[in-house]
Design a protein around this motif. Structure first.
Motif, PDB file in Angstrom:
ATOM      1  N   LYS A 131       0.848  -1.196   0.000  1.00  0.00           N
ATOM      2  CA  LYS A 131       0.000   0.000   0.000  1.00  0.00           C
ATOM      3  C   LYS A 131       0.884   1.247   0.000  1.00  0.00           C
ATOM      4  O   LYS A 131       2.033   1.210   0.432  1.00  0.00           O
ATOM      5  N   THR A 132       0.301   2.356  -0.482  1.00  0.00           N
ATOM      6  CA  THR A 132       1.089   3.581  -0.501  1.00  0.00           C
ATOM      7  C   THR A 132       0.654   4.512   0.625  1.00  0.00           C
ATOM      8  O   THR A 132      -0.532   4.653   0.910  1.00  0.00           O
ATOM      9  N   ALA A 133       1.649   5.143   1.238  1.00  0.00           N
ATOM     10  CA  ALA A 133       1.417   6.154   2.274  1.00  0.00           C
ATOM     11  C   ALA A 133       2.067   7.427   1.743  1.00  0.00           C
ATOM     12  O   ALA A 133       3.271   7.619   1.881  1.00  0.00           O
ATOM     13  N   GLY A 134       1.266   8.281   1.107  1.00  0.00           N
ATOM     14  CA  GLY A 134       1.836   9.445   0.436  1.00  0.00           C
ATOM     15  C   GLY A 134       2.775   8.958  -0.656  1.00  0.00           C
ATOM     16  O   GLY A 134       2.407   8.109  -1.470  1.00  0.00           O
ATOM     17  N   PRO A 135       4.025   9.459  -0.656  1.00  0.00           N
ATOM     18  CA  PRO A 135       4.962   9.062  -1.718  1.00  0.00           C
ATOM     19  C   PRO A 135       5.624   7.706  -1.447  1.00  0.00           C
ATOM     20  O   PRO A 135       6.398   7.227  -2.268  1.00  0.00           O
ATOM     21  N   LEU A 136       5.329   7.086  -0.301  1.00  0.00           N
ATOM     22  CA  LEU A 136       6.032   5.867   0.093  1.00  0.00           C
ATOM     23  C   LEU A 136       5.189   4.622  -0.134  1.00  0.00           C
ATOM     24  O   LEU A 136       3.972   4.656   0.016  1.00  0.00           O
ATOM     25  N   VAL A 137       5.869   3.518  -0.476  1.00  0.00           N
ATOM     26  CA  VAL A 137       5.210   2.217  -0.543  1.00  0.00           C
ATOM     27  C   VAL A 137       5.606   1.439   0.708  1.00  0.00           C
ATOM     28  O   VAL A 137       6.798   1.341   1.036  1.00  0.00           O
ATOM     29  N   ILE A 138       4.617   0.902   1.420  1.00  0.00           N
ATOM     30  CA  ILE A 138       4.909   0.143   2.640  1.00  0.00           C
ATOM     31  C   ILE A 138       5.605  -1.163   2.259  1.00  0.00           C
ATOM     32  O   ILE A 138       5.110  -1.921   1.431  1.00  0.00           O
ATOM     33  N   GLN A 139       6.781  -1.375   2.863  1.00  0.00           N
ATOM     34  CA  GLN A 139       7.589  -2.536   2.534  1.00  0.00           C
ATOM     35  C   GLN A 139       7.541  -3.577   3.639  1.00  0.00           C
ATOM     36  O   GLN A 139       7.256  -3.258   4.795  1.00  0.00           O
ATOM     37  N   ASP A 140       7.877  -4.809   3.266  1.00  0.00           N
ATOM     38  CA  ASP A 140       8.014  -5.864   4.258  1.00  0.00           C
ATOM     39  C   ASP A 140       9.267  -5.588   5.084  1.00  0.00           C
ATOM     40  O   ASP A 140      10.297  -5.142   4.556  1.00  0.00           O
ATOM     41  N   ILE A 141       9.163  -5.870   6.380  1.00  0.00           N
ATOM     42  CA  ILE A 141      10.261  -5.594   7.307  1.00  0.00           C
ATOM     43  C   ILE A 141      11.545  -6.322   6.896  1.00  0.00           C
ATOM     44  O   ILE A 141      12.647  -5.907   7.245  1.00  0.00           O
ATOM     45  N   SER A 142      11.408  -7.372   6.103  1.00  0.00           N
ATOM     46  CA  SER A 142      12.591  -8.130   5.668  1.00  0.00           C
ATOM     47  C   SER A 142      13.500  -7.289   4.760  1.00  0.00           C
ATOM     48  O   SER A 142      14.672  -7.612   4.576  1.00  0.00           O
ATOM     49  N   ALA A 143      12.953  -6.192   4.215  1.00  0.00           N
ATOM     50  CA  ALA A 143      13.756  -5.327   3.342  1.00  0.00           C
ATOM     51  C   ALA A 143      14.495  -4.241   4.125  1.00  0.00           C
ATOM     52  O   ALA A 143      15.184  -3.393   3.546  1.00  0.00           O
ATOM     53  N   LEU A 144      14.343  -4.251   5.464  1.00  0.00           N
ATOM     54  CA  LEU A 144      14.872  -3.158   6.289  1.00  0.00           C
ATOM     55  C   LEU A 144      16.387  -2.982   6.153  1.00  0.00           C
ATOM     56  O   LEU A 144      16.870  -1.877   5.871  1.00  0.00           O
ATOM     57  N   ALA A 145      17.125  -4.066   6.321  1.00  0.00           N
ATOM     58  CA  ALA A 145      18.595  -3.966   6.354  1.00  0.00           C
ATOM     59  C   ALA A 145      19.125  -3.393   5.040  1.00  0.00           C
ATOM     60  O   ALA A 145      19.986  -2.508   5.049  1.00  0.00           O
ATOM     61  N   ALA A 146      18.588  -3.869   3.929  1.00  0.00           N
ATOM     62  CA  ALA A 146      19.062  -3.405   2.616  1.00  0.00           C
ATOM     63  C   ALA A 146      18.793  -1.910   2.443  1.00  0.00           C
ATOM     64  O   ALA A 146      19.650  -1.170   1.946  1.00  0.00           O
ATOM     65  N   THR A 147      17.624  -1.451   2.870  1.00  0.00           N
ATOM     66  CA  THR A 147      17.266  -0.039   2.730  1.00  0.00           C
ATOM     67  C   THR A 147      18.185   0.841   3.575  1.00  0.00           C
ATOM     68  O   THR A 147      18.663   1.889   3.121  1.00  0.00           O
ATOM     69  N   ILE A 148      18.405   0.430   4.812  1.00  0.00           N
ATOM     70  CA  ILE A 148      19.253   1.210   5.716  1.00  0.00           C
ATOM     71  C   ILE A 148      20.663   1.320   5.151  1.00  0.00           C
ATOM     72  O   ILE A 148      21.276   2.393   5.151  1.00  0.00           O
ATOM     73  N   GLN A 149      21.167   0.207   4.633  1.00  0.00           N
ATOM     74  CA  GLN A 149      22.520   0.182   4.079  1.00  0.00           C
ATOM     75  C   GLN A 149      22.601   1.061   2.824  1.00  0.00           C
ATOM     76  O   GLN A 149      23.506   1.880   2.690  1.00  0.00           O
TER      77      GLN A 149
END
Lengths: 227, 227
Positions: A131-149
């Motif tokens: 789902k989208t929250a404004g300009p963002l797409v809600i991601q699965d928490i499993s993608a957290l590490a890659a995004t932070i890096q």
């Protein structure tokens, strides 16, 4: 103990002073928006409900500001405080937990004006992911590490229920996040190199009801900030 | 200065101590939920990132708690702190501003468990008035005074935009409200008998970025609470 005007080489500036600087900045920014260019420590103190002496002492940790009897130049002091607080750059943040509170946080207008930006949001609920929250797409928490890096992110916002907070905080810390803005009504444990700021309206209310419950009607002593 | 264990007849308990008590209560409640019945000031301090000496000193303002070497009985200390903080009753509140933030505040689950209850909500936007937010019907702000008087309400929550905050706060104060939980990103001015607690995530973030920006990686000194 009076500190040197040269700053504090021992890095022992009291945390209460650090916590007051953003309040000074907020009030100075309001003055600036009103077109005020010079303010006395007296006037600034009145707005902040802090004594003028306290303001002068707090600022003296970081150098010389203003001239005796002339007050502070508002734009100059704003610029200096922004530098001291590390606001001369953009801070990207991740947001964890997209329930009602997460949605409000994602859309909070007060972040952008200070250089804070939520660049990714996460939830564990499969029904929310995508789902989208404004300009963002809600991601699965499993993608957290890659995004932070990928973004080199240092700040995480926690808006999950209390029961999930410690686990989510542990994940953020494991990913290298050093600052956590925690909305969950619990105080998460973190290693010493990580800074947590808790946003808990119930805690704020409880400090207030102490005063409202006193037999004598509470009256704030002059120069003591209520919040 | 060491205070008497008899409490503080001059009512000069430092505000920083008052502000810490709800944090103690929150952590003790978490311990209680885990089934912990006794806690040492050492263990409690570790969870709170405050020194054990600080905890003992803070509590000594209000009387004797726990026995030397035996720790604190968790349920007893919770009960005492709740009484000190004025939580032995229900606190009814009004909520002003029903934008996205107001909706999140109205549905915040952390209020009820501490005896706080939003009993009425208001907005100035005709398009919102009459809509329901959970069990509440959004009312026109013109009904504020009557509601506050009818319920004997002492606490108002401000969730309006910054530009409207001072006006709304003035209205609350004129209606007799003595405590204000302010979500607007501005510090409203209030008379000395009124207590304000500001909830401002940008301010919390700015105290954090100070530490994240230091050349040496910030390391919290032991015993200093980060938030």
């Amino acid at each position: 103990m009076r500190r040197s005007d040269m700053g504090d080489p021992m890095n022992e500036i009291p945390e209460v002073v650090i916590q007051r600087l953003p309040l000074y900045l907020r009030t100075l920014s309001a003055l600036d928006a009103e077109g005020v260019t010079v303010v006395s420590s007296q006037d600034l103190g009145e707005r902040l409900q802090v004594t003028p002496a306290q303001i002068r002492k707090d600022l003296s940790y970081f150098g010389r500001f203003g001239k005796q009897g002339r007050g502070y130049r508002v734009p100059d002091l704003i610029r200096e405080l922004r530098l001291i607080l590390g606001l001369g750059r953009e801070w990207e943040m991740v947001l964890l937990g997209m329930g009602r509170l997460g949605w409000a946080v994602a859309g909070y207008p007060g972040f952008a004006q200070h250089g804070f930006k939520v660049v990714a949001c996460f939830d564990a609920d499969p029904q929310l992911i995508g789902k989208t929250a404004g300009p963002l797409v809600i991601q699965d928490i499993s993608a957290l590490a890659a995004t932070i890096q990928q973004h080199g992110i240092q700040i995480g916002i926690v808006a999950v229920p209390a029961a999930a907070a410690q686990q989510v905080v542990d994940q953020l810390v494991a990913c290298g996040v050093r600052g956590i803005l925690n909305y969950a009504p619990t105080a998460p444990r973190v290693p010493p190199h990580v800074w947590v700021q808790n946003i808990d309206p119930a805690v704020a209310l409880q400090a207030m009801t102490y005063h409202l419950s006193q037999r004598k009607p509470a009256r704030r002593p002059a120069g003591r900030a209520p919040a």
